[in-house]
Design a protein around this motif. Structure first.
Motif, PDB file in Angstrom:
ATOM      1  N   ILE A  61     -29.610   8.790 108.701  1.00 24.26           N
ATOM      2  CA  ILE A  61     -28.735   8.168 109.694  1.00 24.26           C
ATOM      3  C   ILE A  61     -27.466   8.999 109.817  1.00 24.26           C
ATOM      4  N   GLY A  62     -27.341   9.711 110.918  1.00 18.76           N
ATOM      5  CA  GLY A  62     -26.187  10.576 111.144  1.00 18.76           C
ATOM      6  C   GLY A  62     -26.623  12.001 111.402  1.00 18.76           C
ATOM      7  N   GLY A  63     -26.227  12.533 112.554  1.00 14.47           N
ATOM      8  CA  GLY A  63     -26.633  13.883 112.927  1.00 14.47           C
ATOM      9  C   GLY A  63     -25.515  14.895 112.854  1.00 14.47           C
ATOM     10  N   GLY A  64     -24.528  14.653 111.967  1.00  9.87           N
ATOM     11  CA  GLY A  64     -23.519  15.662 111.693  1.00  9.87           C
ATOM     12  C   GLY A  64     -24.073  16.685 110.717  1.00  9.87           C
ATOM     13  N   LEU A  65     -23.207  17.532 110.187  1.00 15.11           N
ATOM     14  CA  LEU A  65     -23.668  18.571 109.273  1.00 15.11           C
ATOM     15  C   LEU A  65     -24.305  17.981 108.028  1.00 15.11           C
ATOM     16  N   SER A  66     -23.746  16.891 107.487  1.00 12.98           N
ATOM     17  CA  SER A  66     -24.327  16.260 106.299  1.00 12.98           C
ATOM     18  C   SER A  66     -25.774  15.862 106.542  1.00 12.98           C
ATOM     19  N   GLY A  67     -26.009  15.159 107.651  1.00 14.18           N
ATOM     20  CA  GLY A  67     -27.355  14.695 107.944  1.00 14.18           C
ATOM     21  C   GLY A  67     -28.322  15.820 108.257  1.00 14.18           C
ATOM     22  N   LEU A  68     -27.872  16.808 109.022  1.00 14.69           N
ATOM     23  CA  LEU A  68     -28.760  17.904 109.392  1.00 14.69           C
ATOM     24  C   LEU A  68     -29.122  18.773 108.197  1.00 14.69           C
ATOM     25  N   ALA A  69     -28.139  19.061 107.337  1.00 13.52           N
ATOM     26  CA  ALA A  69     -28.438  19.863 106.145  1.00 13.52           C
ATOM     27  C   ALA A  69     -29.415  19.126 105.238  1.00 13.52           C
ATOM     28  N   ASP A 100     -13.978  26.802 119.495  1.00 15.56           N
ATOM     29  CA  ASP A 100     -14.482  25.871 118.490  1.00 15.56           C
ATOM     30  C   ASP A 100     -13.598  24.631 118.470  1.00 15.56           C
ATOM     31  N   HIS A 101     -14.230  23.462 118.495  1.00 16.79           N
ATOM     32  CA  HIS A 101     -13.489  22.199 118.476  1.00 16.79           C
ATOM     33  C   HIS A 101     -13.130  21.763 117.063  1.00 16.79           C
ATOM     34  N   GLY A 102     -13.838  22.277 116.078  1.00 15.56           N
ATOM     35  CA  GLY A 102     -13.552  21.961 114.683  1.00 15.56           C
ATOM     36  C   GLY A 102     -13.393  23.255 113.903  1.00 15.56           C
ATOM     37  N   ALA A 103     -14.086  23.352 112.772  1.00 12.39           N
ATOM     38  CA  ALA A 103     -14.042  24.583 111.980  1.00 12.39           C
ATOM     39  C   ALA A 103     -14.544  25.759 112.803  1.00 12.39           C
ATOM     40  N   ASP A 104     -13.898  26.931 112.642  1.00 12.38           N
ATOM     41  CA  ASP A 104     -14.353  28.118 113.368  1.00 12.38           C
ATOM     42  C   ASP A 104     -14.963  29.163 112.436  1.00 12.38           C
ATOM     43  N   MET A 105     -15.035  28.865 111.138  1.00 10.57           N
ATOM     44  CA  MET A 105     -15.700  29.747 110.179  1.00 10.57           C
ATOM     45  C   MET A 105     -15.927  28.954 108.897  1.00 10.57           C
ATOM     46  N   PHE A 106     -16.662  29.540 107.953  1.00 12.99           N
ATOM     47  CA  PHE A 106     -16.920  28.858 106.686  1.00 12.99           C
ATOM     48  C   PHE A 106     -16.768  29.841 105.531  1.00 12.99           C
ATOM     49  N   ASP A 113      -9.841   9.512 112.769  1.00 13.07           N
ATOM     50  CA  ASP A 113     -10.321   9.105 111.430  1.00 13.07           C
ATOM     51  C   ASP A 113     -11.408  10.046 110.917  1.00 13.07           C
ATOM     52  N   ALA A 114     -11.247  11.331 111.161  1.00  8.68           N
ATOM     53  CA  ALA A 114     -12.290  12.300 110.822  1.00  8.68           C
ATOM     54  C   ALA A 114     -12.064  12.995 109.486  1.00  8.68           C
ATOM     55  N   MET A 115     -10.853  12.871 108.921  1.00 12.57           N
ATOM     56  CA  MET A 115     -10.552  13.586 107.685  1.00 12.57           C
ATOM     57  C   MET A 115     -10.320  12.594 106.541  1.00 12.57           C
ATOM     58  N   PRO A 116     -11.297  12.419 105.638  1.00  7.44           N
ATOM     59  CA  PRO A 116     -11.091  11.529 104.496  1.00  7.44           C
ATOM     60  C   PRO A 116      -9.911  11.990 103.648  1.00  7.44           C
ATOM     61  N   VAL A 122     -18.090  16.784 113.764  1.00 10.44           N
ATOM     62  CA  VAL A 122     -16.827  17.471 114.066  1.00 10.44           C
ATOM     63  C   VAL A 122     -17.021  18.971 114.302  1.00 10.44           C
ATOM     64  N   ILE A 123     -18.254  19.442 114.212  1.00 12.93           N
ATOM     65  CA  ILE A 123     -18.539  20.847 114.523  1.00 12.93           C
ATOM     66  C   ILE A 123     -19.078  20.929 115.940  1.00 12.93           C
ATOM     67  N   HIS A 124     -18.352  21.622 116.783  1.00 11.54           N
ATOM     68  CA  HIS A 124     -18.777  21.754 118.176  1.00 11.54           C
ATOM     69  C   HIS A 124     -18.093  22.984 118.776  1.00 11.54           C
ATOM     70  N   THR A 125     -18.752  23.619 119.705  1.00 10.68           N
ATOM     71  CA  THR A 125     -18.201  24.800 120.368  1.00 10.68           C
ATOM     72  C   THR A 125     -18.352  24.653 121.868  1.00 10.68           C
ATOM     73  N   GLU A 126     -17.314  25.043 122.577  1.00 11.59           N
ATOM     74  CA  GLU A 126     -17.334  25.013 124.033  1.00 11.59           C
ATOM     75  C   GLU A 126     -17.211  26.444 124.552  1.00 11.59           C
TER      76      GLU A 126
END
Length: 509
Positions: A31-39, A82-88, A453-456, A65-69
């Motif tokens: 349940i959840g298609g963000g990076l946590s769920g996809l990984a 990049d709407h969120g992180a632009d590198m890792f 509310d995206a940053m714990p 929160v990861i998205h690119t336009e």
């Protein structure tokens, strides 16, 4: 994409034939298609090839929160935003290993390290962070002695850290302490306000008076416990040649970061392709989670179009959504641990932020910094937290005569600024940039990205709350939790948590 490369491995990683438990679950819901769920879903498919995996995402797109336009501007060219992180980061290695497992490591690009470095606003001016200073440690002492960021008393107080010793910090709660208390005790208030505070707050968009050392800066705590001070720990690391990268850094080790040519959404798209379109459903919010008497498939997920049953369920939605689903479980036998986990998860606060992205002609900026960006100490009384020159990191992201500036607003300490309209935020940011870097005129294009509310927030005592949640979840059969609200907000920790969960459920060795 060449999926034959998915089997390529480095180090101790095993191949696609990695051993799988004979009791592989038949149906697993994520349940959840963000990076946590996809990984998690990707590694479940890898470790449990016979299982049926379904990913449910409530919104219309994947990635959280990861998205690119990608924007084609008439008369100017293409801008990749990049709407969120632009590198890792490549350390810890979970993110780079995922890229290897996906077969896309050769597509990664390295930031332009000739521009590496960051600056701090000091009395209205941009001042470089001392070379070799990484978060709380100075690997080049002379740079700290000569920096204009600190007064002579401030420098002397910093140099005295080696004499503070490893005694407990005053006001410690259950052997935990805030970042502010730790730094103030060891290095003094000036180092906290002018240097460490803005760097750490820029990473976590947090109130450093509440931010937990144990949850966010555990290696620093361990160094003090082992060596008696950060200065002595740094000296020991230098003798062992362990700080080579840090000595060539200013605020961050940029050569240990990677990005994608088309932005971080490329990682999300690659993950989705590897998982398979048939295994992913967007626009599908889960309305309830029910524990059934069916031993073979004990969990039922309800949504607008009906319900489905599963052997295992993984909650990879944002913390608030996961807590809500836990509270929806009314089975008497597990109601107590469900409520305990939900309450503890809900007690972890979160911060909101907005990113104002301005694409500006270089000729409009009188004092364009060479470095990647700058952070703003709270004592400067500014209306922005930090600014990043995204096209300095990756010049291919925009036309050569432009620069992409990402400006961060809000966070834990200035949430009221987010009550403004997008136009008001952009206008406010223009004023700050005019003052700090001499920007004039209007930008070629602008975007405001809001992350509510995206940053714990990992406040003092956070790891105790995590322990409560994990203890409760163990008591709920075949239900699991993967979230950045527990043990790491970065891309690599999130991927590592998903992979670990997939191994646990699959019984992979």
């Amino acid at each position: 994409m060449d999926f034959s490369r998915l089997s390529q491995q480095d180090g101790n990683e095993t191949a696609m034939t990695e051993s799988v438990s004979p009791s592989v679950p038949k149906r697993i819901a994520v349940i959840g298609g963000g990076l946590s769920g996809l990984a998690t879903a990707f590694y479940l498919k890898r470790f449990s090839p016979r299982a049926s995996i379904k990913v449910y995402e409530s919104s219309s797109r994947l990635g959280g929160v990861i998205h690119t336009e990608r924007i084609e501007s008439a008369g100017h060219g293409c801008f990749v935003i990049d709407h969120g992180a632009d590198m890792f980061a490549t350390e810890p290695p979970a993110a780079i290993q995922l890229c290897r497992d996906l077969g896309v490591e050769d597509q990664l690009i390295v930031p332009d390290t000739s521009r590496a470095g960051a600056m701090i606003v000091h009395r209205g001016k941009l001042v470089p962070i001392p070379d070799g200073f990484v978060l709380m440690r100075a690997t080049k002492l002379w740079q700290m002695v000569t920096t204009p960021l600190l007064s002579i008393p401030g420098k002397l107080r910093f140099l005295a850290e080696r004499f503070v010793g490893g005694q407990a910090v005053p006001n410690a709660v259950a052997d935990d302490v805030s970042v502010a208390d730790f730094v103030r005790h060891r290095m003094g208030g000036e180092v906290l306000d002018r240097l460490v505070g803005p760097l750490v707050a820029g990473i976590y968009t947090a109130d450093i008076e509440k931010l937990s050392m144990n949850a966010t800066m555990a290696p620093m705590v361990a160094m003090v416990k082992k060596h008696g001070s950060l200065a002595q720990a740094t000296l020991a690391r230098r003798r062992e040649n362990q700080d080579v990268t840090e000595r060539n850094s200013a605020g961050a080790r940029y050569e240990k970061f990677r990005g994608f040519p088309d932005g971080m959404k490329q990682l999300i798209d690659t993950l989705a392709a590897a998982i398979g379109e048939e295994s992913i459903q967007t626009d599908t919010p889960i309305t309830a989670l029910r524990h059934t008497d069916d031993v073979s498939q004990p969990w039922e997920l309800s949504f607008d179009r009906g319900a489905e049953s599963f052997d295992e369920v993984i909650l990879a939605a944002p913390a608030a959504a996961s807590a809500s689903l836990l509270r929806s479980i009314d089975a008497a036998a597990i109601q107590t641990p469900c409520r305990t986990a939900a309450d503890a998860l809900s007690s972890i606060p979160s911060a909101s932020t907005a990113i104002a992205v301005l694409c500006v002609r270089k000729s409009q900026i009188a004092r364009l910094p060479h470095q990647f960006g700058f952070v703003v100490p709270q004592i400067e009384n500014r209306k922005i937290l930090a600014a990043s020159f995204a096209s300095h990191k990756y010049p291919i992201r925009c036309p050569a005569d432009h620069v992409i500036i990402r400006v961060f607003v809000g966070g834990a300490l200035q949430p009221e600024l987010l009550q403004q309209s997008d136009e008001q935020i952009v206008d406010m940011v223009r004023g700050e940039l005019a003052d700090l870097i001499g920007m004039t005129g209007r930008e070629t294009l602008a975007r405001v990205v809001r992350w509510n509310d995206a940053m714990p927030q990992y406040h003092v005592g956070h790891l105790k709350r995590v322990e409560t949640i994990e203890t409760a979840m163990v008591q709920i059969p075949h239900l699991h939790l993967v979230t950045n609200a527990l043990r790491g907000v970065g891309i690599a920790p999130v991927i590592a948590a998903g992979k670990k969960m997939a191994k646990t459920i699959s019984g992979a060795e």
